[in-house]
Design a protein around this motif. Structure first.
Motif, PDB file in Angstrom:
ATOM      1  N   PHE A 118       0.772  -1.448   0.694  1.00 39.61           N
ATOM      2  CA  PHE A 118       0.024  -0.017   0.314  1.00 39.61           C
ATOM      3  C   PHE A 118       1.012   1.215   0.365  1.00 39.61           C
ATOM      4  CE2 PHE A 118       0.612  -2.120   4.483  1.00 39.61           C
ATOM      5  CZ  PHE A 118       1.195  -1.170   3.966  1.00 39.61           C
ATOM      6  N   PRO A 119       0.342   2.370  -0.211  1.00 39.31           N
ATOM      7  CA  PRO A 119       1.111   3.547  -0.190  1.00 39.31           C
ATOM      8  C   PRO A 119       1.871   3.721   1.004  1.00 39.31           C
ATOM      9  CG  PRO A 119      -1.437   3.563  -1.700  1.00 39.31           C
ATOM     10  CD  PRO A 119      -0.942   2.199  -1.077  1.00 39.31           C
ATOM     11  N   VAL A 120       3.089   4.471   0.484  1.00 38.01           N
ATOM     12  CA  VAL A 120       3.427   4.835   2.358  1.00 38.01           C
ATOM     13  C   VAL A 120       4.535   6.338   2.019  1.00 38.01           C
ATOM     14  CG1 VAL A 120       3.942   2.577   3.017  1.00 38.01           C
ATOM     15  CG2 VAL A 120       5.757   3.878   1.937  1.00 38.01           C
ATOM     16  N   PRO A 121       4.233   7.419   3.271  1.00 32.89           N
ATOM     17  CA  PRO A 121       5.333   8.584   2.641  1.00 32.89           C
ATOM     18  C   PRO A 121       6.211   8.275   2.752  1.00 32.89           C
ATOM     19  CG  PRO A 121       4.752   7.673   5.207  1.00 32.89           C
ATOM     20  CD  PRO A 121       4.148   7.144   4.525  1.00 32.89           C
ATOM     21  N   ASP A 122       6.734   9.134   1.499  1.00 33.03           N
ATOM     22  CA  ASP A 122       8.216   9.204   0.867  1.00 33.03           C
ATOM     23  C   ASP A 122       8.720  10.420   1.948  1.00 33.03           C
ATOM     24  OD1 ASP A 122       7.302  11.452  -0.164  1.00 33.03           O
ATOM     25  OD2 ASP A 122       7.184  10.954  -2.286  1.00 33.03           O
ATOM     26  N   ASP A 123       8.067  11.132   2.902  1.00 31.35           N
ATOM     27  CA  ASP A 123       9.170  12.012   3.201  1.00 31.35           C
ATOM     28  C   ASP A 123       8.312  11.628   4.886  1.00 31.35           C
ATOM     29  OD1 ASP A 123       5.880  13.189   3.939  1.00 31.35           O
ATOM     30  OD2 ASP A 123       5.961  15.084   2.997  1.00 31.35           O
TER      31      ASP A 123
END
Length: 232
Positions: free
Chosen positions: A150-155
């Motif tokens: 699933f999408p995860v934060p890159d920041d």
């Protein structure tokens, strides 16, 4: 391997003691669960009960483990009745709330009571039962991550990343810190809502929190790359 009559009698007495502790909890509250009170419930003296439990903390640990196992088994049974990631995860979440709201005293004992065992001993019954409980969610999410990341934060804030890196290590690094951050966001909302319901902290506004719980699930599932499915 067969057990002796003496061992069977001991196991039966241990079960009766734990059942008595549960009765006291549900009828009189956690403060009523004392060695002497439990002993009276099963028709023995306080000193006699020490032949079965070394003290109050050990008794509390055994009862806590019972509650964890009961809750976990319901969650696992609900999960295993389905064969898709979405339905399995939803079933786990709904089973958690169903058990919590139908067993409020037991839920409070586990999660919101000072009477719970104060020391996390890795080899204790209650600790192992608690780990199994947490593993129901973690295992399902880890499986999802392996098959459909699933999408995860890159920041992600570096402080959060470091904290979650340490936590991930305790879980066998089944999820990277960024994915674990998403999972924790979901868990905080889900668990927090169940706690507030069981503790009657939203009664001033709601008489039925099931729609609120389902709305919470509807909002959280997309964070895990899943689509909400109505119950029933």
């Amino acid at each position: 391997m067969t057990t002796s009559r003496r061992d069977r009698q001991r196991q039966q007495t241990l079960a009766e003691i734990r059942a008595a502790a549960r009765r006291l909890l549900t009828t009189k509250g956690p403060e009523a669960v004392t060695i002497n009170a439990v002993a009276r419930e099963v028709g023995m003296s306080g000193p006699a009960l020490y032949h079965y439990f070394a003290g109050h903390e050990e008794l509390v640990g055994a009862v806590t483990a019972d509650f964890y196992r009961e809750l976990t088994e319901e969650m696992e049974a609900a999960r295993d009745a389905h064969d898709t990631p979405t339905l399995r995860l939803l079933a786990i979440c709904r089973a958690l709330r169903r058990w919590a709201t139908s067993h409020p005293a037991e839920f409070r004992w586990i999660f919101a009571s000072r009477i719970a065992p104060p020391h996390r001993q890795p080899d204790s019954q209650w600790y192992l039962a608690g780990q199994r409980f947490g593993g129901v969610f973690l295992g399902q999410i880890a499986e999802l991550w392996r098959t459909r990341p699933f999408p995860v934060p890159d920041d992600l804030d570096e402080s959060l990343r470091e904290q979650l890196r340490k936590y991930a290590a305790t879980l066998g690094d089944q999820l990277p810190p960024e994915a674990l951050h998403v999972v924790m966001k979901c868990w905080i909302r889900l668990y927090g809502l169940v706690c507030m319901e069981v503790l009657n902290q939203l009664d001033y506004a709601y008489s039925d929190l099931e729609p609120v719980f389902e709305e919470c699930l509807r909002e959280l599932l997309p964070l895990l790359g899943l689509e909400y499915v109505n119950p029933g």
